[in-house]
Every structure is written in structure tokens, then in C-alpha cells.
Write a protein that holds these residues in place. Structure first.
Motif, PDB file in Angstrom:
ATOM      1  N   LYS A 108      -6.486 -11.593 -23.491  1.00 21.78           N
ATOM      2  CA  LYS A 108      -7.097 -10.964 -22.317  1.00 21.78           C
ATOM      3  C   LYS A 108      -6.470  -9.588 -22.133  1.00 21.78           C
ATOM      4  O   LYS A 108      -5.258  -9.464 -21.973  1.00 21.78           O
ATOM      5  CB  LYS A 108      -6.872 -11.820 -21.074  1.00 21.78           C
ATOM      6  CG  LYS A 108      -7.388 -11.196 -19.787  1.00 21.78           C
ATOM      7  CD  LYS A 108      -7.037 -12.078 -18.579  1.00 21.78           C
ATOM      8  CE  LYS A 108      -7.441 -11.427 -17.276  1.00 21.78           C
ATOM      9  NZ  LYS A 108      -7.054 -12.265 -16.104  1.00 21.78           N
ATOM     10  N   LEU A 109      -7.290  -8.542 -22.168  1.00 25.68           N
ATOM     11  CA  LEU A 109      -6.830  -7.168 -22.004  1.00 25.68           C
ATOM     12  C   LEU A 109      -7.421  -6.579 -20.735  1.00 25.68           C
ATOM     13  O   LEU A 109      -8.634  -6.670 -20.524  1.00 25.68           O
ATOM     14  CB  LEU A 109      -7.257  -6.303 -23.194  1.00 25.68           C
ATOM     15  CG  LEU A 109      -6.619  -6.616 -24.548  1.00 25.68           C
ATOM     16  CD1 LEU A 109      -7.338  -5.857 -25.650  1.00 25.68           C
ATOM     17  CD2 LEU A 109      -5.157  -6.238 -24.528  1.00 25.68           C
ATOM     18  N   VAL A 110      -6.598  -5.989 -19.898  1.00 26.25           N
ATOM     19  CA  VAL A 110      -7.082  -5.333 -18.689  1.00 26.25           C
ATOM     20  C   VAL A 110      -7.081  -3.827 -18.921  1.00 26.25           C
ATOM     21  O   VAL A 110      -6.071  -3.251 -19.323  1.00 26.25           O
ATOM     22  CB  VAL A 110      -6.211  -5.681 -17.469  1.00 26.25           C
ATOM     23  CG1 VAL A 110      -6.643  -4.863 -16.249  1.00 26.25           C
ATOM     24  CG2 VAL A 110      -6.313  -7.174 -17.162  1.00 26.25           C
ATOM     25  N   THR A 111      -8.233  -3.202 -18.643  1.00 23.62           N
ATOM     26  CA  THR A 111      -8.377  -1.762 -18.834  1.00 23.62           C
ATOM     27  C   THR A 111      -8.957  -1.126 -17.583  1.00 23.62           C
ATOM     28  O   THR A 111      -9.743  -1.742 -16.865  1.00 23.62           O
ATOM     29  CB  THR A 111      -9.289  -1.432 -20.029  1.00 23.62           C
ATOM     30  OG1 THR A 111      -9.471  -0.013 -20.102  1.00 23.62           O
ATOM     31  CG2 THR A 111     -10.641  -2.097 -19.893  1.00 23.62           C
ATOM     32  N   SER A 112      -8.571   0.116 -17.336  1.00 27.78           N
ATOM     33  CA  SER A 112      -9.152   0.884 -16.231  1.00 27.78           C
ATOM     34  C   SER A 112     -10.180   1.891 -16.738  1.00 27.78           C
ATOM     35  O   SER A 112     -10.620   2.765 -15.992  1.00 27.78           O
ATOM     36  CB  SER A 112      -8.044   1.620 -15.461  1.00 27.78           C
ATOM     37  OG  SER A 112      -7.316   2.478 -16.329  1.00 27.78           O
ATOM     38  N   ASP A 113     -10.576   1.749 -18.017  1.00 32.16           N
ATOM     39  CA  ASP A 113     -11.584   2.636 -18.619  1.00 32.16           C
ATOM     40  C   ASP A 113     -12.398   1.808 -19.600  1.00 32.16           C
ATOM     41  O   ASP A 113     -12.238   1.893 -20.814  1.00 32.16           O
ATOM     42  CB  ASP A 113     -10.895   3.812 -19.327  1.00 32.16           C
ATOM     43  CG  ASP A 113     -11.879   4.887 -19.763  1.00 32.16           C
ATOM     44  OD1 ASP A 113     -13.105   4.639 -19.702  1.00 32.16           O
ATOM     45  OD2 ASP A 113     -11.431   5.972 -20.166  1.00 32.16           O
ATOM     46  N   VAL A 114     -13.299   0.998 -19.062  1.00 32.32           N
ATOM     47  CA  VAL A 114     -13.944  -0.027 -19.866  1.00 32.32           C
ATOM     48  C   VAL A 114     -14.810   0.559 -20.986  1.00 32.32           C
ATOM     49  O   VAL A 114     -14.835   0.014 -22.104  1.00 32.32           O
ATOM     50  CB  VAL A 114     -14.770  -0.979 -18.970  1.00 32.32           C
ATOM     51  CG1 VAL A 114     -15.939  -0.264 -18.318  1.00 32.32           C
ATOM     52  CG2 VAL A 114     -15.249  -2.191 -19.769  1.00 32.32           C
ATOM     53  N   LEU A 115     -15.517   1.658 -20.735  1.00 33.43           N
ATOM     54  CA  LEU A 115     -16.390   2.201 -21.771  1.00 33.43           C
ATOM     55  C   LEU A 115     -15.597   2.676 -22.978  1.00 33.43           C
ATOM     56  O   LEU A 115     -15.937   2.378 -24.140  1.00 33.43           O
ATOM     57  CB  LEU A 115     -17.240   3.341 -21.198  1.00 33.43           C
ATOM     58  CG  LEU A 115     -18.238   2.941 -20.102  1.00 33.43           C
ATOM     59  CD1 LEU A 115     -19.010   4.165 -19.615  1.00 33.43           C
ATOM     60  CD2 LEU A 115     -19.202   1.869 -20.605  1.00 33.43           C
ATOM     61  N   GLU A 116     -14.523   3.424 -22.727  1.00 34.88           N
ATOM     62  CA  GLU A 116     -13.684   3.893 -23.830  1.00 34.88           C
ATOM     63  C   GLU A 116     -12.972   2.730 -24.503  1.00 34.88           C
ATOM     64  O   GLU A 116     -12.781   2.727 -25.721  1.00 34.88           O
ATOM     65  CB  GLU A 116     -12.667   4.920 -23.321  1.00 34.88           C
ATOM     66  CG  GLU A 116     -13.274   6.242 -22.882  1.00 34.88           C
ATOM     67  CD  GLU A 116     -13.932   6.976 -24.036  1.00 34.88           C
ATOM     68  OE1 GLU A 116     -13.393   6.899 -25.160  1.00 34.88           O
ATOM     69  OE2 GLU A 116     -14.981   7.609 -23.825  1.00 34.88           O
ATOM     70  N   ALA A 117     -12.580   1.738 -23.712  1.00 34.05           N
ATOM     71  CA  ALA A 117     -11.893   0.574 -24.277  1.00 34.05           C
ATOM     72  C   ALA A 117     -12.816  -0.202 -25.208  1.00 34.05           C
ATOM     73  O   ALA A 117     -12.403  -0.662 -26.288  1.00 34.05           O
ATOM     74  CB  ALA A 117     -11.379  -0.329 -23.159  1.00 34.05           C
ATOM     75  N   GLU A 118     -14.067  -0.352 -24.828  1.00 32.89           N
ATOM     76  CA  GLU A 118     -15.011  -1.068 -25.685  1.00 32.89           C
ATOM     77  C   GLU A 118     -15.257  -0.292 -26.982  1.00 32.89           C
ATOM     78  O   GLU A 118     -15.361  -0.914 -28.063  1.00 32.89           O
ATOM     79  CB  GLU A 118     -16.320  -1.293 -24.929  1.00 32.89           C
ATOM     80  CG  GLU A 118     -16.213  -2.334 -23.829  1.00 32.89           C
ATOM     81  CD  GLU A 118     -17.512  -2.548 -23.092  1.00 32.89           C
ATOM     82  OE1 GLU A 118     -17.693  -3.660 -22.548  1.00 32.89           O
ATOM     83  OE2 GLU A 118     -18.347  -1.623 -23.057  1.00 32.89           O
ATOM     84  N   SER A 119     -15.333   1.027 -26.894  1.00 31.56           N
ATOM     85  CA  SER A 119     -15.488   1.832 -28.116  1.00 31.56           C
ATOM     86  C   SER A 119     -14.271   1.679 -29.018  1.00 31.56           C
ATOM     87  O   SER A 119     -14.402   1.573 -30.247  1.00 31.56           O
ATOM     88  CB  SER A 119     -15.677   3.309 -27.741  1.00 31.56           C
ATOM     89  OG  SER A 119     -16.882   3.505 -27.045  1.00 31.56           O
TER      90      SER A 119
END
Length: 302
Positions: free
Chosen positions: A257-268
Motif C-alpha cells: 500500500k503506497l500513499v501519494t499526494s500526487d496520484v496522476l504522477e504516481a500512476e505514471s
């Protein structure tokens, strides 16, 4: 320089106490919007309100409210502000609500009796009752009505819904929405009620252990913080390279489980790394605050 579009500006403010330090605080509250300060109890929210009203003094830094520097002769400035403190003032308990209102009206040139009475009717407050005999919720409703009766340019609300029942809470939300309709008024509020912040706030400020961790546009914040569930693959240990990385948790099997505050860049990033995302979960405001509190705890103890 302070700008006309900023209702409140706090620059390098520090207040030291024996067991707590607030700041250094850097904060610019935009004019014409609702800004909510969110943080756990004891983080310094109420202390910041008292500083803005010159009810206590900073050890360092400077503040400007509605274009005027805090700390001088502020009678005219305070006439432009409405304030609802976190706790009612006990020494006023022997006064009837109507007596306090009559006294308060003397200090506000823009006081409107009809506006005050309209708010009392909406909140169903009997002004003949002594303040000390009111329930917590009724006292809260009276304080809100009193703070808004002179149509202030700036409202400072410290936990405004404390003690309100669901009907009174809904009325308060409606009253504040109406107050903001003109577009030139500003609200700075402290709240721990997630639904309240989501309904009212345009901007959110996180404060933890006396430190302001950032100011965010509410909708952008809630659209960008996600928990991503991925197959761990061969890159375990390199999660901090993910854009917006906040924390990770190894789940059962190969799931992470990874928590990100920039989901679009994280998915890329995950796609470029050949990592398969098996699930996505949008984080709510209280989830985001929990992550930030844990990050701050680790920073303090590192």
C-alpha cells in the motif's frame, strides 16, 4: 509586501511557551474565501487566533489583518472582525444575552439590530436567558449570531460547531454560505469536523505540533491524495522515488500500500516501473491528517 488580495498575512511568527512552541508560522489567507485550519488538539490553532486578535503577543514575527499591522491601536480594525472563541467567557455568565448584545453593539459602528434579531430567530435563541444558564449549543449559537451581527469583513471561528445539534449545524452552514455570497468577505476557521470543512472551506491549512505543514486548495487536495495498492515486484525499498510519496505499508503476500499526494504522477511512475496497480482508494481529510501527523512525529523523533 502585503497585498490587497490577502486578508491575513503571518510572517515568521513564533510564540514560545514552557512546554510548547508555535511556529515559525508563514501563512497568507486569501480574501474572499473560507480557509480552514485543521489539526489535532494542542497544535496551536487557538493560539494563532489569539495572536491575530492581539490577545497574546508573539516572541518573533509580524502579522497583518485586513491591511493593518497587528499590535497597535486596533479598535477600528477589530470593528471589522467577528470572532467566535473556542471557549465561552465564564465572567459573562451572569449577563443575559440581550445585555451582552447591547454592550457589544456600542463597539461596532456597523451593528445591525435587525440582522442580529434575524440570526437569533434562525438559531432559535432566547436572548432573555442568562449566558451561564444556556446549554453549550445555545451559547454557541448566540456567540455566532453576536459575531455576525455587524456584518464583519472577516470572521474568525474557532471550532464554531462545538456543541451544535445536527439541525443547528445545518443552519450554521447555511448562514455562513449566505454570508459569503457577496464575494468580498473572508472566513478563517479552525475545525476538526471533516464534513464541515468539506462543505465550507475553499482552502485547508494543516497545523501539527505548532508547525504549519502547508496550505492547499481543498478540491485539488482531495483529488490528489490516494492510496495505491500494487504488486511489490522487484523494486521493494525504492518507494520513496514515487512522486508524492508519503508512506508505504507491506501488506500480506506481495501487496504494498503506497500513499501519494500526487496520484496522476504516481500512476505514471508505476507504469514506467512496470508495476501493476491492483486498487486505488481516495483518502478523506482525516486520513490525510493522520498521515501528516505520523510524518511530523517521525521528523521530531528522527
Amino acid at each position: 509586501m502585503f497585498t490587497e488580495e490577502t486578508a491575513i498575512e503571518v510572517k515568521g511568527v513564533v510564540q514560545r511557551r514552557k512546554h510548547f512552541q508555535l511556529g515559525p508560522v508563514e501563512l497568507a489567507v486569501p480574501k474572499g474565501y473560507v480557509t480552514a485550519i485543521v489539526g489535532p488538539n494542542g497544535s496551536g490553532k487557538s493560539s494563532l487566533f489569539r495572536l491575530l486578535l492581539d490577545l497574546s503577543k508573539p516572541d518573533e514575527g509580524e502579522m497583518t489583518v485586513l491591511g493593518e499591522r497587528v499590535g497597535g491601536d486596533d479598535r477600528q480594525l477589530k470593528a471589522r472582525i467577528g470572532y467566535v472563541p473556542d471557549q465561552a467567557i465564564d465572567v459573562e455568565d451572569c449577563m443575559r444575552a440581550e445585555e451582552k448584545a447591547a454592550f457589544a453593539s456600542l463597539w461596532y459602528p456597523s451593528w445591525e439590530l435587525n440582522r442580529y434579531q434575524e440570526l437569533l430567530r434562525r438559531f432559535e435563541v432566547d436572548p432573555s436567558i442568562k449566558l451561564g444558564k444556556m446549554s453549550k449549543g445555545m451559547r454557541r449559537k448566540f456567540d455566532i449570531a453576536l459575531a455576525m451581527a455587524h456584518n464583519p469583513e472577516l470572521l474568525l471561528l474557532d471550532e464554531p460547531s462545538s456543541g451544535l445539534d445536527p439541525i443547528a449545524w445545518k443552519t450554521m452552514i447555511e448562514v455562513l454560505h449566505r454570508y459569503m455570497e457577496r464575494g468580498d468577505r473572508t472566513v478563517l476557521m479552525a475545525s476538526h469536523i471533516v464534513d464541515e470543512v468539506k462543505r465550507l472551506a475553499d482552502y485547508i491549512v494543516f497545523i501539527v505540533h505548532g508547525r504549519v505543514l502547508g496550505m492547499f486548495e481543498k478540491d485539488a487536495l482531495l483529488e490528489s491524495w490516494y492510496a495505491l495498492y500494487i504488486e511489490s515486484g522487484s523494486t521493494a525499498g525504492s518507494w520513496k522515488a514515487m512522486p508524492g510519496y508519503r508512506e508505504h505499508e507491506q501488506l500480506s503476500g506481495t501487496q504494498v500500500k503506497l500513499v501519494t499526494s500526487d496520484v496522476l504522477e504516481a500512476e505514471s511512475w508505476c507504469a514506467n516501473q512496470g508495476l501493476r496497480i491492483t486498487g486505488r482508494q481516495k483518502l478523506e481529510l482525516d486520513d490525510i491528517l493522520t498521515v501528516l501527523i505520523e510524518q511530523e512525529r517521525r521528523r521530531i523523533h528522527s
